[in-house]
Design an enzyme around this catalytic site. Structure first.
Site, PDB file in Angstrom:
ATOM      1  N   THR A  37      14.569   9.162  -8.431  1.00 56.09           N
ATOM      2  CA  THR A  37      14.272   9.726  -9.054  1.00 56.09           C
ATOM      3  C   THR A  37      14.947   8.868 -10.430  1.00 56.09           C
ATOM      4  OG1 THR A  37      14.492  11.618  -7.786  1.00 56.09           O
ATOM      5  CG2 THR A  37      14.263  12.521  -9.595  1.00 56.09           C
ATOM      6  N   CYS A  78      34.509  -8.663 -18.028  1.00 55.93           N
ATOM      7  CA  CYS A  78      33.790  -8.364 -16.263  1.00 55.93           C
ATOM      8  C   CYS A  78      35.447  -9.670 -15.355  1.00 55.93           C
ATOM      9  CB  CYS A  78      33.112  -9.548 -16.079  1.00 55.93           C
ATOM     10  SG  CYS A  78      31.247  -8.878 -16.461  1.00 55.93           S
ATOM     11  N   ASN A 125      27.033 -13.338 -24.745  1.00 52.15           N
ATOM     12  CA  ASN A 125      28.085 -12.271 -25.154  1.00 52.15           C
ATOM     13  C   ASN A 125      29.435 -12.599 -24.964  1.00 52.15           C
ATOM     14  OD1 ASN A 125      27.552 -13.134 -22.225  1.00 52.15           O
ATOM     15  ND2 ASN A 125      28.771 -11.913 -21.779  1.00 52.15           N
ATOM     16  N   GLN A 162      22.447  -8.425 -25.382  1.00 52.02           N
ATOM     17  CA  GLN A 162      23.002  -9.096 -26.254  1.00 52.02           C
ATOM     18  C   GLN A 162      22.417  -8.524 -27.841  1.00 52.02           C
ATOM     19  OE1 GLN A 162      26.634  -8.642 -27.145  1.00 52.02           O
ATOM     20  NE2 GLN A 162      26.558  -8.294 -24.839  1.00 52.02           N
ATOM     21  N   SER A 172      21.832  -5.795 -15.544  1.00 55.16           N
ATOM     22  CA  SER A 172      22.642  -6.525 -15.045  1.00 55.16           C
ATOM     23  C   SER A 172      21.508  -5.969 -13.954  1.00 55.16           C
ATOM     24  CB  SER A 172      23.671  -5.765 -13.718  1.00 55.16           C
ATOM     25  OG  SER A 172      24.532  -6.189 -15.176  1.00 55.16           O
ATOM     26  N   SER A 181      19.962  -3.727 -22.401  1.00 55.82           N
ATOM     27  CA  SER A 181      20.408  -2.766 -21.709  1.00 55.82           C
ATOM     28  C   SER A 181      20.731  -2.174 -22.393  1.00 55.82           C
ATOM     29  CB  SER A 181      21.952  -3.364 -21.563  1.00 55.82           C
ATOM     30  OG  SER A 181      22.575  -2.364 -21.131  1.00 55.82           O
ATOM     31  N   GLY A 182      21.010  -0.974 -22.827  1.00 53.90           N
ATOM     32  CA  GLY A 182      21.294   0.761 -23.499  1.00 53.90           C
ATOM     33  C   GLY A 182      22.562   0.645 -24.314  1.00 53.90           C
ATOM     34  N   HIS A 183      23.478   0.480 -22.852  1.00 56.94           N
ATOM     35  CA  HIS A 183      25.102   0.572 -24.056  1.00 56.94           C
ATOM     36  C   HIS A 183      25.383  -0.303 -24.900  1.00 56.94           C
ATOM     37  CE1 HIS A 183      27.910  -2.002 -21.669  1.00 56.94           C
ATOM     38  NE2 HIS A 183      26.390  -1.869 -20.382  1.00 56.94           N
TER      39      HIS A 183
HETATM   40  C1  LIG Z   1      26.052  -6.165 -21.208  1.00 57.26           C
HETATM   41  C2  LIG Z   1      25.659  -7.276 -20.804  1.00 57.26           C
HETATM   42  C3  LIG Z   1      25.428  -7.792 -19.253  1.00 57.26           C
HETATM   43  C4  LIG Z   1      25.253  -6.422 -18.379  1.00 57.26           C
HETATM   44  O1  LIG Z   1      24.200  -5.455 -18.907  1.00 57.26           O
HETATM   45  P1  LIG Z   1      24.823  -3.520 -17.897  1.00 57.26           P
HETATM   46  O2  LIG Z   1      24.225  -2.771 -18.467  1.00 57.26           O
HETATM   47  O3  LIG Z   1      26.189  -3.852 -17.913  1.00 57.26           O
HETATM   48  O4  LIG Z   1      24.776  -3.706 -16.543  1.00 57.26           O
HETATM   49  C5  LIG Z   1      24.282  -8.770 -18.746  1.00 57.26           C
HETATM   50  N1  LIG Z   1      23.893  -9.872 -19.439  1.00 57.26           N
HETATM   51  C6  LIG Z   1      24.712  -9.685 -21.061  1.00 57.26           C
HETATM   52  C7  LIG Z   1      24.227 -10.878 -21.513  1.00 57.26           C
HETATM   53  C8  LIG Z   1      25.507  -8.507 -21.019  1.00 57.26           C
HETATM   54  O5  LIG Z   1      25.510  -8.482 -22.268  1.00 57.26           O
END
Ligand SMILES: *Cc1c(COP(=O)(O)O)cnc(C)c1O
Length: 396
Positions: free
Chosen positions: A242, A329, A156, A184, A75, A204-206
């Site tokens: 940091t 969300c 997503n 994604q 995000s 995004s890492g997760h």
């Molecule tokens: C999950 C997602 C985000 C947000 O990433 P976060 O690391 O959770 O803030 C943004 N764009 C897409 C397409 C996503 O799937």
């Protein structure tokens, strides 16, 4: 929760942290806790880890290390990319921004904020029934005062892949900055920023078995990234604070893993995805959302007429399947997903959507379990639904 759910099919919401990423992170949560800005050995070890991670991420993306900016997630990367283009645009009197109707809220809400704060004109391109925007639409929308085009690489919710390379070429021909939310896509389909055609890219890492709260904004050399967060000179003055060393190191390790096996995993998941799609398509009055082939290897999204997505999720959870309806969300609100509505689905159908998102951990047995569990749950819910009775009557 953990006990009753055996099949995790919500990988588009988040993924399990990999053992490799965890192992890479642990030293930086324990003995190597230094601040990379410190001059002593603790600091130097952290600074070295940061540099290694930056080089590793750059290799994984086909980028240069100096084009990598670590952020607090996908995000934040989206916000920074869009606000950078907007600020640069303002200086030149360019106040036109282009996006699509199926973007993540991190994109859509940032654009809405810019409209409110500075009077930007935000043009939201409609998508076709599969969720695709065409390069012709983008090319026709480009103007002399366009400051940015932002179109996601992969959706997503419904997994649709957008023609980003072609869009990037059209933007380049008009000298317009192009950002893509690739959250994604990265680690799930092959990708190289050298040939992608974008100027900025978010990840995004997760979403690929790395940790939460850490992401990357890639900005092509020469794009003067603007800061969202002011303070110290971290990230070459583009992101104060940091650094989250453990998170960054974990992201880099997870990304290297995902990219290293992307072809093999994508091929296996495409087969499992198509088996799941074929099985769910057997259900009466069901429909696949998104494109049949131009979609993420791990994404399955269906609508079942006459049922509520929320009830479906809860019953599936009780039967050991963790899935999602709409996007994580927006669940909790009764509004159907903006993505399904943009595809042209009527409200009542968009309410009955089910997203099953697979990962490299998904097994064939899990797909079989989902296929055994979903049809009877759909039958049961339709059996107690007054709406379903009406649908059947109307059809006769
Ligand atoms: C999950 C997602 C985000 C947000 O990433 P976060 O690391 O959770 O803030 C943004 N764009 C897409 C397409 C996503 O799937």
């Amino acid at each position: 929760m953990a006990e009753k759910t055996h099949v995790y099919a919500d990988n588009a919401a988040t993924t399990r942290l990999s053992e490799t990423a965890l192992a890479a992170m642990l030293p930086y949560l324990k003995e190597d806790f230094g601040n990379p800005s410190s001059l002593h050995t603790y600091g130097q070890r952290a600074a070295w880890a940061l540099q290694e991670a930056r080089e590793s991420v750059a290799r994984s993306l086909g980028a240069l290390p100096q084009e990598i900016y670590f952020t607090g997630g996908g995000s934040e990367a989206d916000n920074q990319a869009i606000r950078t283009a907007a600020l640069l645009g303002l200086r030149k009197g360019k106040k036109h921004l282009i996006t699509s109707a199926v973007e993540h809220h991190a994109v859509l809400h940032t654009l809405a904020a810019l409209k409110k704060e500075h009077g930007f004109e935000v043009e939201i391109l409609p998508v076709d029934a599969f969720g695709r925007v065409t390069v012709a639409q983008v090319a026709a929308a480009l103007r002399d005062d366009t400051a940015l085009v932002t179109i996601m690489l992969a959706n997503n919710e419904v997994g649709t892949l957008e023609p980003v390379t072609e869009i990037g070429a059209a933007c380049k021909a008009r000298g317009v900055l192009f950002h893509t939310d690739a959250v994604q896509a990265v680690g799930h389909i092959p990708l190289d920023v050298k040939t992608l055609g974008a100027d900025m890219l978010s990840l995004s890492g997760h979403k690929f078995h790395g940790p939460k709260g850490v992401g990357v904004l890639w900005a092509r050399r020469g794009v003067p990234l603007q800061s969202l967060i002011f303070g110290g000179g971290q990230e070459r003055g583009r992101r104060a604070g940091t650094e989250n060393i453990a998170g960054i190191v974990g992201l880099a390790a997870a990304l290297a893993d995902a990219v290293g096996e992307v072809d093999e995993v994508a091929a296996r998941l495409t087969r499992l995805r198509d088996k799941l799609i074929a099985g769910l398509a057997q259900i009466d009055r069901s429909r696949l959302n998104g494109h049949a082939t131009e979609r993420l290897p791990g994404n399955v999204n269906f609508c079942f007429e006459g049922i509520e997505g929320e009830s479906l999720l809860l019953l599936l959870d009780a039967k050991g399947v963790a899935a999602s309806s709409g996007s994580a969300c927006t669940s909790g609100s009764l509004d159907p997903s903006h993505v399904l509505l943009a595809l042209g689905l009527p409200h009542e159908i968009a309410h009955g959507s089910l997203r099953l998102s697979l990962s490299r951990e998904t097994t064939e047995e899990e797909i079989d379990h989902i296929l055994a569990v979903v049809p009877p749950v759909v039958d049961y819910l339709r059996g107690i639904s007054p709406v379903w009775e009406q649908i059947i009557k109307n059809a006769q």
